[in-house]
Design an enzyme around this catalytic site. Structure first.
Site, PDB file in Angstrom:
ATOM      1  CE  LYS A   1      -6.422  -3.069  -7.265  1.00  0.00           C
ATOM      2  NZ  LYS A   1      -7.124  -2.560  -6.088  1.00  0.00           N
TER       3      LYS A   1
ATOM      4  CD  GLN B   1      -6.456  -3.507  -2.653  1.00  0.00           C
ATOM      5  OE1 GLN B   1      -6.132  -2.779  -3.593  1.00  0.00           O
ATOM      6  NE2 GLN B   1      -7.403  -4.416  -2.770  1.00  0.00           N
TER       7      GLN B   1
ATOM      8  CG  ASP C   1     -10.571   2.146  -5.631  1.00  0.00           C
ATOM      9  OD1 ASP C   1     -10.656   1.380  -6.598  1.00  0.00           O
ATOM     10  OD2 ASP C   1      -9.903   1.897  -4.606  1.00  0.00           O
TER      11      ASP C   1
HETATM   12  N1  GUN Z   1     -10.696  -4.402  -2.063  1.00  0.00           N
HETATM   13  C1  GUN Z   1     -11.464  -5.239  -2.814  1.00  0.00           C
HETATM   14  N2  GUN Z   1     -11.822  -4.644  -3.968  1.00  0.00           N
HETATM   15  C2  GUN Z   1     -11.263  -3.418  -3.958  1.00  0.00           C
HETATM   16  C3  GUN Z   1     -11.260  -2.343  -4.889  1.00  0.00           C
HETATM   17  O1  GUN Z   1     -11.857  -2.380  -5.968  1.00  0.00           O
HETATM   18  N3  GUN Z   1     -10.561  -1.237  -4.503  1.00  0.00           N
HETATM   19  C4  GUN Z   1      -9.920  -1.166  -3.318  1.00  0.00           C
HETATM   20  N4  GUN Z   1      -9.277  -0.036  -3.028  1.00  0.00           N
HETATM   21  N5  GUN Z   1      -9.898  -2.136  -2.440  1.00  0.00           N
HETATM   22  C5  GUN Z   1     -10.568  -3.264  -2.767  1.00  0.00           C
END
Ligand code: GUN
Length: 288
Positions: free
Chosen positions: A53, A97, A120
Site C-alpha cells: 500500500k 489493517q 476502507d
Molecule cells: N485485511 C484484509 N483485507 C483488508 C482490507 O481491505 N483492508 C484492511 N484494512 N484490512 C484488510
C-alpha cells in the site's frame, strides 16, 4: 471458445495513471493527498499488504505514513493515534489493517475513524450509507470488481449475480453494490446446500470463499462472467484462486486470473478512495 480474460493488472495500471493526474491537480492546488495506515502485531500477510500500500501510494503521488504497534499494545493507544490522525489536516485517509489482535474490539477501533477519512469503507456509518445507496466510500475489493466489470462493458443491471462469501470485507458489500446497480443478487456461502444449483444460474459469479479451486466447470453457466476474489497458497508454494481456472476458462465468457485479476484492483481502489477524500477536503476548504 475460451473465456475472455479480465486483466486486473492492466486495468489497475490504467486507473492508477488517471489517479496520478488527479493527485497532480490536487498538489498544484496546495493539497498533497495523505494516507495513514495503522498496523498492530506482526501478521506476516498484513505486513506485506501494508508495504504494498505504501509503495502504491508513492507511485501515484500520495503521501503515506505507517503507525506500527506491537501485538501487546493497548486498544487505547491505537484509539489515541486515530484521534490525532482524525484531527491532522495532512491526512485524508486512515485505515486500520485487519485482523487486529484478539483483545481488540474491531468495531470500537474502526468507528473511531472519522467517517470522511474511512477510505476502507468499514465504519458502521459508511456500511449503513452503502446499504441505503448513499455510498461515501465503496469498500476496495468489491469496488475493484465493479470497475473491472465496467471497464469491460459487462452489463450488471438485470443480470443474475451470485456472490459466494459473506465476509464484511468482500461478500456482503459486493452483494449490496451489485444490487444497487440493478442486478438480481443471490448470496451463498461455501456451505450452501446444492451450491451448484445456484452457481449454474449465475450470469455473474463472484467467488470469495478462501477454498482453493472449489468452483469447477460443471458449476458454471456457459458464457458466465466469473470473478475470482480468492488467493490461496498451495503446498507447492504456487498461488491459486477459489475457481478452478483451467477448467472454468473453457466454459465462462469472462474470467479473472489469480494472480493478476482482482488482487491488483484492491490497492488501486484504496488509492482512488484516498484521492476522493482529499478532493472532498479541498472542496470543503473552497466552500468555506
Ligand atoms: N485485511 C484484509 N483485507 C483488508 C482490507 O481491505 N483492508 C484492511 N484494512 N484490512 C484488510
Amino acid at each position: 471458445m475460451g473465456a475472455q480474460i479480465i486483466d486486473g493488472k492492466k486495468i489497475a495500471e490504467l486507473v492508477r495513471a488517471e489517479l496520478k493526474l488527479r493527485a497532480e491537480k490536487l498538489i498544484q492546488s496546495g493539497i498533497k493527498p495523505g494516507l495513514a495506515v495503522i498496523i498492530v502485531g506482526d501478521n506476516a500477510a498484513s505486513g506485506i499488504y501494508v508495504r504494498n500500500k505504501v509503495k502504491a501510494c508513492s507511485e501515484v503521488g500520495i503521501y503515506s505514513e505507517v503507525h506500527s504497534f506491537p501485538s501487546s499494545a493497548q486498544q487505547s493507544e491505537v484509539l489515541n493515534c486515530i484521534q490525532s490522525l482524525n484531527e491532522n489536516p495532512h491526512i485524508h485517509g486512515i485505515l486500520v489493517q485487519l485482523p487486529l489482535p484478539s483483545h481488540f474490539e474491531n468495531n470500537r477501533v474502526i468507528t473511531s475513524i472519522a467517517v470522511e477519512k474511512d477510505v476502507d469503507g468499514f465504519h458502521l456509518y459508511n456500511v449503513g450509507a452503502l446499504v441505503t445507496g448513499n455510498t461515501i466510500f465503496s469498500p476496495c475489493t468489491p469496488y475493484g470488481v465493479v470497475v473491472m466489470l465496467e471497464r469491460n462493458h459487462i452489463p450488471i443491471e438485470g443480470q443474475h449475480a451470485v456472490v459466494i462469501g459473506r465476509s464484511n470485507i468482500v461478500g456482503k458489500p459486493m452483494a449490496l453494490m451489485l444490487l444497487e446497480r440493478g442486478a438480481t443478487v443471490t448470496i451463498c456461502t461455501s456451505k450452501t446446500r446444492d451450491l451448484h444449483e445456484f452457481t449454474k444460474n449465475a450470469d455473474i459469479l463472484v467467488v470469495a470463499t478462501g477454498k482453493p479451486r472449489m468452483i469447477t466447470a460443471e458449476m458454471v453457466k456457459p458464457g458466465a462472467v466469473v470473478i475470482d476474489v480468492g488467493i490461496n497458497r498451495l503446498p507447492d508454494g504456487k498461488l491459486c484462486g477459489d475457481v478452478d481456472y483451467e477448467s472454468v476458462k473453457n466454459i465462462a465468457g469472462y474470467i479473472t486470473p489469480v494472480p493478476g485479476g482482482v488482487g491488483p484492483m484492491t490497492i488501486t481502489m484504496l488509492l482512488c478512495n484516498t484521492i476522493l477524500a482529499a478532493e472532498r477536503a479541498q472542496a470543503n476548504i473552497k466552500n468555506r
